[in-house]
Scaffold this motif. Structure first.
Motif, short mmCIF file in Angstrom:
data_model
loop_
_atom_site.label_atom_id
_atom_site.label_comp_id
_atom_site.label_asym_id
_atom_site.label_seq_id
_atom_site.Cartn_x
_atom_site.Cartn_y
_atom_site.Cartn_z
N THR A 109 -32.25 -13.60 3.42
CA THR A 109 -33.09 -13.52 4.61
C THR A 109 -32.57 -14.38 5.76
O THR A 109 -32.94 -14.20 6.90
N ALA A 111 -29.10 -15.01 6.20
CA ALA A 111 -27.71 -14.64 6.54
C ALA A 111 -27.53 -13.93 7.88
O ALA A 111 -26.59 -14.27 8.61
N PRO A 112 -28.40 -12.95 8.25
CA PRO A 112 -28.13 -12.24 9.51
C PRO A 112 -28.05 -13.17 10.72
O PRO A 112 -27.36 -12.88 11.69
N LEU A 113 -28.74 -14.30 10.65
CA LEU A 113 -28.73 -15.27 11.75
C LEU A 113 -27.34 -15.84 11.98
O LEU A 113 -26.99 -16.24 13.08
N LEU A 114 -26.55 -15.91 10.90
CA LEU A 114 -25.25 -16.56 10.98
C LEU A 114 -24.12 -15.59 11.34
O LEU A 114 -22.97 -15.96 11.34
N PHE A 115 -24.50 -14.33 11.65
CA PHE A 115 -23.48 -13.36 12.02
C PHE A 115 -23.44 -13.18 13.51
O PHE A 115 -24.47 -13.05 14.15
N LEU A 120 -22.53 -7.67 13.52
CA LEU A 120 -23.70 -7.12 12.85
C LEU A 120 -23.92 -5.69 13.32
O LEU A 120 -24.13 -4.77 12.52
N VAL A 146 -33.99 -0.60 13.72
CA VAL A 146 -33.60 -1.17 12.43
C VAL A 146 -32.66 -2.37 12.65
O VAL A 146 -32.84 -3.44 12.06
N VAL A 150 -33.37 -6.36 11.56
CA VAL A 150 -32.47 -7.16 10.72
C VAL A 150 -32.06 -8.45 11.43
O VAL A 150 -32.06 -9.53 10.85
N TYR A 151 -31.78 -8.35 12.73
CA TYR A 151 -31.31 -9.51 13.47
C TYR A 151 -32.43 -10.50 13.80
O TYR A 151 -32.25 -11.72 13.75
N THR A 153 -35.67 -10.80 12.38
CA THR A 153 -36.53 -11.33 11.31
C THR A 153 -36.23 -12.78 10.92
O THR A 153 -37.16 -13.57 10.79
N PHE A 155 -35.26 -15.25 12.71
CA PHE A 155 -35.85 -16.13 13.73
C PHE A 155 -37.36 -16.25 13.52
O PHE A 155 -37.92 -17.34 13.51
N LEU A 208 -36.50 -11.83 22.24
CA LEU A 208 -35.15 -11.65 21.69
C LEU A 208 -34.75 -10.18 21.73
O LEU A 208 -33.61 -9.84 22.01
#
Lengths: 278, 291
Positions: A109, A111-115, A120, A146, A150-151, A153, A155, A208
């Motif tokens: 949950t 990981a997407p923040l770090l991309f 992404l 979608v 993913v991006y 959530t 935050f 965002l």
């Protein structure tokens, strides 16, 4: 003046100076856009000779503006609903509970923040192209939704998790002892207690998504939102309608931040903790 | 607060985690896997051919062109990190310990600037720095001559844009580590006769190190994927990894190449994160040991 006093003075100058400098830095392009939005001239050059609302009129008359506006609003609204709902569940699972595979859940949950957003967007576009060739669809506003979920959530999850962290769980136990079911406890006790976090997560998510460029650009196909509308416009050459558009898009952010501030003060007042800034 | 153990048979746990987990697996993990698979295929005449060979990877590792763009990207990212920490640290410190009456207003101002549309703000910088823009207009008005500055469409302009868009990440992570510092430790240092500078360098800074580190790493990883700033402010004069990736997908329609380059950037990012996690564990481990 003693050495000690001198040192304190120098430190204060450095610290206050850096805050002032960074605030000026943050507002240079914003102020520039607002000023240029009122120019009369077709050319964006400084100093501005005469002011008018001409370009606001041109913007409203542009036929690409309205679809971009409604697309942005729809995208931001739907993404916010999902990101906030997922964020509530995720935050409770992160902070309140212990379960098998919790570490894996937390890593997934977060990981997407770090991309980087562009990457992404690119990897998701590859997948949607494959899915689209199997199931016969092409990238549209829905694939962008979608991508945004993913991006955004992670935050929303972090913001709600901060609220869940200061949670008094004896209230839940009391409700349960009084005979409430799990869902009733959640609706009547848990949700009201974490509500300020949920509201700020929602506001943050909306903004965002509203201002997002990279993911929308990769995934929205032919549908345009305000940021991609602006990008394609300024790639061709700068037209004076964009500063006017910028000034208008700052308004929802201003409104929502004011709202967030109102909720924060009310929550602080309710908990009888003095609001720090006053 | 009590942390409760839950079993996967628990309805509440399922409701809270399964929808999110499903979405992330299907639309985040699967695409990453697919990217890895694609990097082992080839294209002929703009069409994807399933070959399962290493041709694309050999291509990526033997072309100097890709290497130089990657090196350029990493250099820019490192410079961006250095600038973000240099600017973010004093601001975060002031927010945490000095401007307490204004702290909330400053936070709102920074959050507002952070959350407004990045494309528009980047465009705002173009209008500000342009030859006929605000800066030159103002310099001209005070008699410094027309077109006194010429940084737009140079790598410096790209860097300025990157710092602009990523600085809030450093400010907030450093701020979070600074407000958590136990005030008594700082007061104890003053009691022991340490000066403000010495206390800052020997007490506050080491305690804030994890936050500074985390902020730096986050900015580094996010810098690797910037595309807007080099394109709009750099004028395409200093191409970076993201532009290269986008070109291989759009202009050359070479998916395997784009996928492989994406994986290279992701690996650099993930490698940095992994290394950072190790260093952070060492840092906190050492503190436990000396306690």
């Amino acid at each position: 003046m003693s050495m000690h006093r001198l040192e304190t003075h120098l430190a204060n100058i450095l610290l206050y100076g850096s805050v002032a400098a960074v605030l000026v830095f943050f507002y240079v392009p914003i102020a520039t856009l607002i000023v240029f939005s009122f120019t009369e001239s077709r050319f964006l050059s400084f100093p501005i000779t005469s002011f008018s609302l001409r370009w606001y009129g041109e913007l409203f008359a542009s036929k690409d503006f309205w679809p971009a506006l409604t697309n942005s609003a729809l995208l931001a609204f739907v993404s916010t609903v999902f990101a906030t709902l997922f964020g509530i569940g995720g935050a409770i699972a992160w902070i309140r509970w212990r379960f098998r595979f919790q570490r894996a859940f937390q890593a997934l949950t977060f990981a997407p923040l770090l991309f980087p957003q562009l990457l992404l967007g690119v990897v998701m576009l590859l997948w949607f192209s494959v899915l689209g060739s199997w199931l016969d669809f092409s990238p549209s506003l829905w694939t962008a939704i979608v991508g945004h979920v993913v991006y955004i959530t992670p935050f929303a999850l972090i913001i709600i998790a901060v609220q869940v962290h200061g949670f008094d769980d004896t209230l839940e136990d009391a409700a349960r002892d009084a005979g409430a079911t799990g869902w009733e406890v959640f609706r009547e006790v848990t949700l009201p207690l974490i509500w300020p976090g949920v509201v700020s997560a929602g506001i943050f998510s909306f903004l965002l998504s509203w201002g997002n460029f990279y993911i929308t650009y990769s995934l929205s196909g032919t549908a345009r939102t305000l940021p991609t509308f602006v990008f394609s416009g300024i790639a061709v050459g700068s037209s004076p309608i964009y500063p006017a558009l910028a000034t208008l898009t700052f308004l929802p952010a201003l409104l929502l931040l004011g709202l967030a501030d109102f909720f924060r003060r009310r929550a602080a007042a309710r908990r009888a903790i003095p609001v720090k800034s006053e | 607060m009590e942390v409760k153990p839950r079993s996967w048979r628990d309805r509440g746990l399922q409701a809270a985690t399964l929808p999110l987990t499903t979405v992330l697996m299907v639309f985040f993990l699967v695409p990453l896997g697919l990217t890895a698979v694609l990097s082992f295929q080839s294209t002929r005449y703009y069409r994807l051919v399933w070959t399962w060979d290493l041709d694309t990877w050999v291509d990526v590792f033997t072309h100097v062109h890709y290497w130089s763009i990657m090196a350029q990207t990493i250099t820019m990212a490192a410079a961006c990190v250095a600038l973000c920490i240099a600017l973010g640290l004093p601001v975060a410190y002031a927010m945490a310990h000095r401007v307490s009456t204004l702290e909330h207003h400053i936070t709102v101002l920074i959050v507002f600037a952070f959350l407004t549309d990045a494309v528009l703000k980047t465009f705002g910088w173009v209008l500000f720095l342009d030859r006929s823009g605000v800066l030159n207009g103002a310099l001209d008005a005070v008699g410094l001559g027309p077109a006194a500055t010429d940084i737009l469409f140079t790598p410096s302009a790209t860097l300025l844009g990157m710092v602009y868009n990523l600085l809030p990440y450093t400010i907030f992570t450093i701020y979070l580590s600074l407000v958590r510092i136990d005030r008594d430790l700082v007061l104890a240092a003053y009691d022991a006769g340490a000066s403000k500078t010495r206390t800052f360098l020997e007490v506050t800074l080491p305690l804030a190190r994890p936050g500074i580190f985390a902020g730096g790493v986050l900015v580094f990883v996010l810098s690797l994927g910037v595309f807007l700033e080099p394109k709009v402010m750099g004028g395409g004069t200093s191409p970076m990894a993201a532009e290269l990736i986008r070109q291989s997908f759009e202009t050359r329609v070479n998916w395997p190449l784009g996928a492989a380059l994406t994986l290279v950037v992701i690996t650099i990012g993930a490698g940095t994160l992994g290394l950072a996690a190790l260093v952070l564990m060492r840092l906190s481990g050492r503190r436990e040991a000396t306690r």
